[in-house]
Design a protein around this motif. Structure first.
Motif, PDB file in Angstrom:
ATOM      1  N   GLY A 106      -9.022 -24.202   9.021  1.00 18.17           N
ATOM      2  CA  GLY A 106      -8.465 -23.036   9.580  1.00 18.17           C
ATOM      3  C   GLY A 106      -7.734 -22.273   8.023  1.00 18.17           C
ATOM      4  O   GLY A 106      -7.558 -21.117   7.964  1.00 18.17           O
ATOM      5  N   GLY A 107      -7.684 -23.142   7.018  1.00 15.61           N
ATOM      6  CA  GLY A 107      -7.266 -22.848   5.869  1.00 15.61           C
ATOM      7  C   GLY A 107      -8.297 -21.785   5.081  1.00 15.61           C
ATOM      8  O   GLY A 107      -7.768 -20.767   4.272  1.00 15.61           O
ATOM      9  N   LEU A 108      -9.516 -22.024   5.448  1.00 19.18           N
ATOM     10  CA  LEU A 108     -10.509 -21.171   4.658  1.00 19.18           C
ATOM     11  C   LEU A 108     -10.282 -19.641   5.323  1.00 19.18           C
ATOM     12  O   LEU A 108     -10.568 -18.784   4.522  1.00 19.18           O
ATOM     13  CB  LEU A 108     -11.817 -21.703   5.276  1.00 19.18           C
ATOM     14  N   ILE A 109      -9.870 -19.583   6.519  1.00 21.86           N
ATOM     15  CA  ILE A 109      -9.712 -18.271   7.058  1.00 21.86           C
ATOM     16  C   ILE A 109      -8.537 -17.444   6.442  1.00 21.86           C
ATOM     17  O   ILE A 109      -8.723 -16.480   6.137  1.00 21.86           O
ATOM     18  CB  ILE A 109      -9.511 -18.296   8.751  1.00 21.86           C
ATOM     19  N   VAL A 110      -7.712 -18.198   6.393  1.00 22.89           N
ATOM     20  CA  VAL A 110      -6.163 -17.761   5.569  1.00 22.89           C
ATOM     21  C   VAL A 110      -6.775 -17.391   4.281  1.00 22.89           C
ATOM     22  O   VAL A 110      -6.445 -16.302   3.797  1.00 22.89           O
ATOM     23  CB  VAL A 110      -5.138 -18.737   5.396  1.00 22.89           C
ATOM     24  N   LYS A 111      -7.385 -18.376   3.210  1.00 20.60           N
ATOM     25  CA  LYS A 111      -7.767 -17.874   1.953  1.00 20.60           C
ATOM     26  C   LYS A 111      -8.725 -16.624   1.996  1.00 20.60           C
ATOM     27  O   LYS A 111      -8.643 -15.652   1.063  1.00 20.60           O
ATOM     28  CB  LYS A 111      -8.532 -18.967   1.489  1.00 20.60           C
ATOM     29  N   LEU A 112      -9.931 -16.573   3.067  1.00 20.61           N
ATOM     30  CA  LEU A 112     -10.499 -15.306   2.949  1.00 20.61           C
ATOM     31  C   LEU A 112      -9.711 -14.104   3.324  1.00 20.61           C
ATOM     32  O   LEU A 112     -10.274 -13.110   2.623  1.00 20.61           O
ATOM     33  CB  LEU A 112     -11.751 -15.555   3.873  1.00 20.61           C
ATOM     34  N   ALA A 113      -8.971 -14.214   4.140  1.00 19.60           N
ATOM     35  CA  ALA A 113      -8.250 -12.936   4.505  1.00 19.60           C
ATOM     36  C   ALA A 113      -7.361 -12.702   3.624  1.00 19.60           C
ATOM     37  O   ALA A 113      -7.183 -11.137   3.271  1.00 19.60           O
ATOM     38  CB  ALA A 113      -6.952 -13.308   5.657  1.00 19.60           C
ATOM     39  N   ILE A 114      -6.619 -13.376   2.703  1.00 23.05           N
ATOM     40  CA  ILE A 114      -6.120 -13.125   1.532  1.00 23.05           C
ATOM     41  C   ILE A 114      -7.071 -12.436   0.364  1.00 23.05           C
ATOM     42  O   ILE A 114      -6.804 -11.347  -0.388  1.00 23.05           O
ATOM     43  CB  ILE A 114      -5.128 -14.136   0.782  1.00 23.05           C
ATOM     44  N   ASN A 115      -8.049 -12.990   0.459  1.00 26.50           N
ATOM     45  CA  ASN A 115      -9.035 -12.444  -0.480  1.00 26.50           C
ATOM     46  C   ASN A 115      -9.536 -10.983  -0.255  1.00 26.50           C
ATOM     47  O   ASN A 115      -9.671 -10.199  -0.959  1.00 26.50           O
ATOM     48  CB  ASN A 115     -10.333 -13.129  -0.636  1.00 26.50           C
ATOM     49  N   LEU A 116      -9.731 -10.655   0.882  1.00 26.14           N
ATOM     50  CA  LEU A 116     -10.156  -9.696   1.646  1.00 26.14           C
ATOM     51  C   LEU A 116      -9.066  -8.502   1.498  1.00 26.14           C
ATOM     52  O   LEU A 116      -9.506  -7.488   1.180  1.00 26.14           O
ATOM     53  CB  LEU A 116     -10.649  -9.707   2.912  1.00 26.14           C
ATOM     54  N   ALA A 117      -7.973  -8.963   1.710  1.00 26.56           N
ATOM     55  CA  ALA A 117      -6.740  -7.999   1.503  1.00 26.56           C
ATOM     56  C   ALA A 117      -6.605  -7.383   0.160  1.00 26.56           C
ATOM     57  O   ALA A 117      -6.483  -6.253  -0.142  1.00 26.56           O
ATOM     58  CB  ALA A 117      -5.404  -8.690   2.153  1.00 26.56           C
ATOM     59  N   HIS A 118      -6.934  -8.286  -1.002  1.00 28.31           N
ATOM     60  CA  HIS A 118      -6.858  -7.635  -2.309  1.00 28.31           C
ATOM     61  C   HIS A 118      -8.181  -6.874  -2.611  1.00 28.31           C
ATOM     62  O   HIS A 118      -8.046  -5.884  -3.194  1.00 28.31           O
ATOM     63  CB  HIS A 118      -7.070  -9.066  -3.251  1.00 28.31           C
ATOM     64  N   THR A 119      -9.280  -7.004  -1.911  1.00 26.96           N
ATOM     65  CA  THR A 119     -10.389  -6.122  -1.987  1.00 26.96           C
ATOM     66  C   THR A 119     -10.029  -4.867  -1.440  1.00 26.96           C
ATOM     67  O   THR A 119     -10.445  -3.926  -1.973  1.00 26.96           O
ATOM     68  CB  THR A 119     -11.669  -6.728  -1.322  1.00 26.96           C
ATOM     69  N   ASP A 120      -9.474  -4.926  -0.516  1.00 31.43           N
ATOM     70  CA  ASP A 120      -9.098  -3.832   0.330  1.00 31.43           C
ATOM     71  C   ASP A 120      -7.728  -3.260   0.250  1.00 31.43           C
ATOM     72  O   ASP A 120      -6.799  -3.208   1.142  1.00 31.43           O
ATOM     73  CB  ASP A 120      -9.632  -3.370   1.648  1.00 31.43           C
ATOM     74  N   ASN A 121      -6.951  -3.375  -1.011  1.00 28.44           N
ATOM     75  CA  ASN A 121      -5.732  -3.652  -1.249  1.00 28.44           C
ATOM     76  C   ASN A 121      -4.688  -2.454  -0.849  1.00 28.44           C
ATOM     77  O   ASN A 121      -3.541  -2.478  -0.452  1.00 28.44           O
ATOM     78  CB  ASN A 121      -5.359  -3.914  -2.753  1.00 28.44           C
ATOM     79  N   GLU A 122      -5.363  -1.285  -0.754  1.00 31.09           N
ATOM     80  CA  GLU A 122      -4.594   0.001  -0.349  1.00 31.09           C
ATOM     81  C   GLU A 122      -4.246  -0.130   1.227  1.00 31.09           C
ATOM     82  O   GLU A 122      -2.952   0.105   1.657  1.00 31.09           O
ATOM     83  CB  GLU A 122      -5.289   1.285  -0.510  1.00 31.09           C
ATOM     84  N   TYR A 123      -5.250  -0.656   2.103  1.00 34.35           N
ATOM     85  CA  TYR A 123      -5.196  -0.658   3.317  1.00 34.35           C
ATOM     86  C   TYR A 123      -4.237  -1.857   3.787  1.00 34.35           C
ATOM     87  O   TYR A 123      -3.267  -1.747   4.663  1.00 34.35           O
ATOM     88  CB  TYR A 123      -6.476  -0.413   4.140  1.00 34.35           C
TER      89      TYR A 123
END
Length: 265
Positions: A106-123
């Motif tokens: 489940g930690g992979l999902i958390v890490k990926l979510a944070i990575n994706l948030a940085h990619t779309d940082n405005e939203y």
């Protein structure tokens, strides 16, 4: 704490791993009345530092996410980000710091979510600004070795054999996705540099060996502390009965430290 002082809200988001759920991952004891430490013990622990937790569990079909392509893992991470936005509607909730608690894959999902948030940082600016830390429970890192990822993930499947382990496609899926999982963890090292982390590892064997040991949980990020949970294996490192104070002690302390870092930041 001064009399009459109102407690500050903190958002605690729990993400289970393979074969998990809100009741099976975070609970111990009788199935009809399980002890769920996130619900039953954590509020009292955080009250000592004047914090009122708003605890939410993120549920998903891990039998689908981890046996399919990494695009499905990405969809799951995107869904996690969306559900966080849905949950943060009031001004108080929008100001509350976010702390993730994740078990195993489940930690992979958390890490990926944070990575994706940085990619779309405005939203996802709110998530980026308010996410202050994570408590990882037997969450593997292995950011530099895809082969190790595949081997370790297969061990996790064996240790959590609750039906999914009988899926003949699962070992191949783990091996196929290991290189992309490596990238998720490697990218996370940079993305999480301003957060506070506590990474717990198991001390008891399941079968012939421990599944996620001390070396495996290190994320190699600043503000990380790695610690053991005595008497715990890969399955029960996230499960505590009401009277397991010795095992729960390090977890309670880690949560206080991560949340306190948000208050001090």
């Amino acid at each position: 704490m001064k009399p009459g002082r109102s407690k500050r809200l903190s958002a605690i988001i729990a993400v289970h791993g393979l074969s998990g759920s809100w009741r099976t991952t975070w609970s111990a004891g009788a199935s009809d009345d399980p002890a769920i430490w996130l619900r039953d013990r954590l509020p009292a622990v955080l009250a000592r530092i004047n914090v009122r937790p708003r605890i939410r569990a993120f549920g998903y079909d891990s039998s689908y996410v981890f046996t399919s392509s990494t695009s499905d893992l990405e969809s799951c991470a995107e869904d996690l980000l969306t559900r966080i936005r849905i949950a943060r509607q009031t001004e108080e909730e929008k100001q509350a710091p976010i702390v993730f608690v994740a078990h195993s894959l489940g930690g992979l999902i958390v890490k990926l979510a944070i990575n994706l948030a940085h990619t779309d940082n405005e939203y996802h600016q709110d998530v980026l600004e308010r996410t202050t830390g994570c408590l990882f429970l037997a969450v593997p890192f292995h950011g530099a070795d895809a082969a190790s990822w595949a081997e370790l993930a297969s061990q996790i499947v064996s240790s959590l054999s609750l039906g999914m382990a009988g899926n003949p496609e699962l070992p191949n899926a783990l091996k196929r996705n290991s290189k992309k999982w490596t990238k998720i963890s490697s990218d996370f090292v940079q993305r999480g540099k301003n957060m506070t982390f506590r990474s717990a590892y198991e001390t008891e064997k399941m079968g012939r060996s421990t599944i996620v040991d001390e070396a495996s949980v290190r994320n190699n990020v600043p503000n990380e502390r790695v610690f053991p949970v005595p008497g715990s294996n890969h399955r029960n490192i996230c499960q505590f009965s009401d009277n397991e104070n010795e095992r729960f002690g390090p977890i309670g302390l880690a949560m206080v430290e991560v949340v306190q870092a948000a208050l001090d930041g």
